[in-house]
Scaffold this motif. Structure first.
Motif, short mmCIF file in Angstrom:
data_model
loop_
_atom_site.label_atom_id
_atom_site.label_comp_id
_atom_site.label_asym_id
_atom_site.label_seq_id
_atom_site.Cartn_x
_atom_site.Cartn_y
_atom_site.Cartn_z
N LEU A 82 15.86 16.35 -46.82
CA LEU A 82 14.40 15.91 -47.52
C LEU A 82 14.31 14.77 -48.44
O LEU A 82 13.68 13.72 -48.33
CB LEU A 82 13.54 17.08 -48.26
CG LEU A 82 13.08 18.05 -47.21
CD1 LEU A 82 12.66 19.54 -47.85
CD2 LEU A 82 11.97 17.74 -46.26
N MET A 83 15.64 14.78 -49.13
CA MET A 83 15.79 13.86 -50.01
C MET A 83 16.27 12.40 -49.59
O MET A 83 16.16 11.42 -50.26
CB MET A 83 16.66 14.20 -51.40
CG MET A 83 15.92 15.19 -52.11
SD MET A 83 17.13 16.07 -53.36
CE MET A 83 17.44 14.33 -54.33
N ARG A 84 17.09 12.65 -48.37
CA ARG A 84 17.61 11.28 -47.84
C ARG A 84 16.43 10.46 -47.19
O ARG A 84 16.71 9.20 -47.19
CB ARG A 84 18.52 11.77 -46.85
CG ARG A 84 19.88 12.12 -46.94
CD ARG A 84 20.77 12.64 -45.84
NE ARG A 84 21.65 13.16 -46.17
CZ ARG A 84 21.68 14.64 -45.69
NH1 ARG A 84 21.05 14.92 -44.72
NH2 ARG A 84 22.98 15.19 -45.80
N ARG A 85 15.35 11.15 -46.95
CA ARG A 85 13.96 10.20 -46.94
C ARG A 85 12.82 10.40 -47.71
O ARG A 85 12.00 11.20 -47.13
CB ARG A 85 13.65 10.63 -45.34
CG ARG A 85 15.14 10.22 -44.29
CD ARG A 85 14.71 10.55 -42.93
NE ARG A 85 16.04 10.60 -42.16
CZ ARG A 85 16.88 11.24 -42.04
NH1 ARG A 85 17.19 12.24 -43.07
NH2 ARG A 85 18.09 11.25 -41.13
N ARG A 132 -0.15 20.38 -45.94
CA ARG A 132 -0.79 21.33 -45.30
C ARG A 132 -1.10 21.06 -43.72
O ARG A 132 -1.47 20.04 -43.51
CB ARG A 132 -2.24 21.78 -45.89
CG ARG A 132 -2.89 22.95 -45.25
CD ARG A 132 -4.25 23.33 -46.15
NE ARG A 132 -3.97 23.47 -47.60
CZ ARG A 132 -3.59 24.83 -48.05
NH1 ARG A 132 -3.28 25.55 -47.22
NH2 ARG A 132 -3.48 24.73 -49.22
N GLY A 133 -0.65 22.06 -42.93
CA GLY A 133 -0.82 22.05 -41.45
C GLY A 133 0.27 21.02 -40.75
O GLY A 133 0.29 20.79 -39.48
N VAL A 134 1.37 20.22 -41.60
CA VAL A 134 2.10 19.54 -41.13
C VAL A 134 3.58 20.13 -41.48
O VAL A 134 4.48 20.37 -40.51
CB VAL A 134 2.03 18.12 -41.48
CG1 VAL A 134 3.07 17.22 -40.81
CG2 VAL A 134 0.68 17.58 -41.41
N GLY A 135 3.86 19.96 -42.56
CA GLY A 135 5.40 20.44 -42.88
C GLY A 135 5.63 20.14 -44.46
O GLY A 135 4.92 20.41 -45.34
N TYR A 136 6.83 19.58 -44.69
CA TYR A 136 7.32 19.38 -45.94
C TYR A 136 7.63 18.04 -46.20
O TYR A 136 8.33 17.21 -45.32
CB TYR A 136 8.06 20.32 -46.53
CG TYR A 136 7.81 21.77 -46.43
CD1 TYR A 136 7.20 22.37 -47.46
CD2 TYR A 136 8.22 22.56 -45.20
CE1 TYR A 136 6.98 23.61 -47.30
CE2 TYR A 136 7.78 23.87 -45.13
CZ TYR A 136 7.16 24.22 -46.30
OH TYR A 136 6.57 25.51 -46.29
N ALA A 137 7.96 17.29 -47.29
CA ALA A 137 8.31 16.03 -48.01
C ALA A 137 8.91 16.39 -49.18
O ALA A 137 8.55 17.12 -50.18
CB ALA A 137 7.29 15.10 -47.82
N ALA A 138 9.87 15.21 -49.62
CA ALA A 138 10.39 15.40 -50.95
C ALA A 138 9.68 13.97 -51.59
O ALA A 138 9.72 12.90 -51.08
CB ALA A 138 11.95 15.15 -50.91
N GLU A 139 9.20 14.13 -52.91
CA GLU A 139 8.67 13.04 -53.46
C GLU A 139 8.99 13.05 -55.05
O GLU A 139 9.37 14.01 -55.35
CB GLU A 139 6.99 12.93 -53.35
CG GLU A 139 6.65 12.87 -51.90
CD GLU A 139 5.16 12.92 -51.70
OE1 GLU A 139 4.30 12.97 -52.74
OE2 GLU A 139 4.66 12.36 -50.62
N GLY A 140 8.70 11.88 -55.62
CA GLY A 140 9.01 11.80 -56.97
C GLY A 140 8.52 12.75 -58.03
O GLY A 140 9.01 13.18 -59.15
N GLY A 141 7.20 13.38 -57.71
CA GLY A 141 6.64 14.46 -58.73
C GLY A 141 7.23 15.84 -58.27
O GLY A 141 7.86 16.09 -57.47
N ALA A 142 6.74 16.63 -59.02
CA ALA A 142 6.95 18.01 -58.73
C ALA A 142 6.33 18.75 -57.72
O ALA A 142 5.13 18.20 -57.47
CB ALA A 142 6.68 18.76 -60.23
#
Length: 233
Positions: free
Chosen positions: A173-176, A223-233
């Motif tokens: 997740l963090m690589r992108r 929601r309804g898609v998946g997960y991402a890594a972003e700068g916020g918590a």
């Protein structure tokens, strides 16, 4: 059941803890044909001693052992800060949340009856995640820094203990940062296999990661898609 194709390259020692002799021998045969060293145990207490004595590369652990069962073995190892990769074998698919639950830190699982080829493939996937990515630059998203070369993760100044699968999922997740991955993509790209029924394990591991990262977690649910890594918590 058919056996996996022969591969004589040495790949490390796998401890198989299984009390049904026919299943233990099937696992042993397929792992050996794929180039792994194999040590068999049928008793939970002896298995713990063997882990400390032989330091296997990974453990295939039957959940339903008599006496000290697989869940207690894994809990004991993790409590002692032993993060040897664990792949559970379970007779019931509805035990998945328990065996890869927040308190255990299992890396993967298969349900009986299982394909020997699939089991060997999953062992290989767990070991690849353990070894990490050589010479990869550290990644930082928000307050979390991941160093794939040293296999270390920091939330602020605090270093976290992650399983091989937790580490690889977070790294992926963090690589992108900002990219949204579906559960099916994560299952294929992190775990190394594809199964609609298996996507629940992605959710369980994400929950496990969030619990360890606390307020520093960069993982966002779309929601309804998946997960991402972003700068916020």
């Amino acid at each position: 059941m058919s056996t996996a194709p022969r591969d004589n390259r040495p790949r490390g020692l796998i401890l198989v803890v299984e009390d049904e002799p026919a299943i233990a021998e099937l696992i042993r045969l397929n792992l050996a044909q794929s180039g792994y060293g194999v040590h068999l145990e049928s008793d939970g207490a002896r298995a713990l001693d063997t882990v400390r004595r032989l330091r296997p590369a990974a453990i295939i652990l039957d959940v339903g052992l008599p006496g000290l069962d697989g869940i207690e073995i894994c809990r004991t190892l993790r409590a002692a800060q032993d993060w040897t990769p664990v792949l559970f074998v379970t007779a019931r698919d509805d035990e998945v949340d328990r065996i890869v639950g927040l308190e255990l830190g299992a890396d993967d699982y298969v349900t009986k009856p299982f394909s020997p080829r699939e089991l060997v493939a999953r062992v290989g996937g767990v070991l690849r995640r353990t070894h990490g990515v050589p010479d990869a630059a550290p990644q930082t998203v928000g307050a979390v820094t991941l160093d794939a070369t040293q296999h270390r993760v920091f939330a602020g100044d605090d270093e976290l203990a992650l399983t091989a699968t937790e580490f690889d999922l977070l790294a992926h997740l963090m690589r992108r940062p900002g990219r949204v991955f579906t559960r099916e993509q994560l299952l294929s790209e992190v775990w190394g296999y594809s199964s609609v029924a298996g996507t629940r394990t992605v959710d369980v591991h994400v929950a496990q990661l969030r619990a360890k990262l606390g307020g520093a977690s960069p993982i966002r649910t779309v929601r309804g898609v998946g997960y991402a890594a972003e700068g916020g918590a």
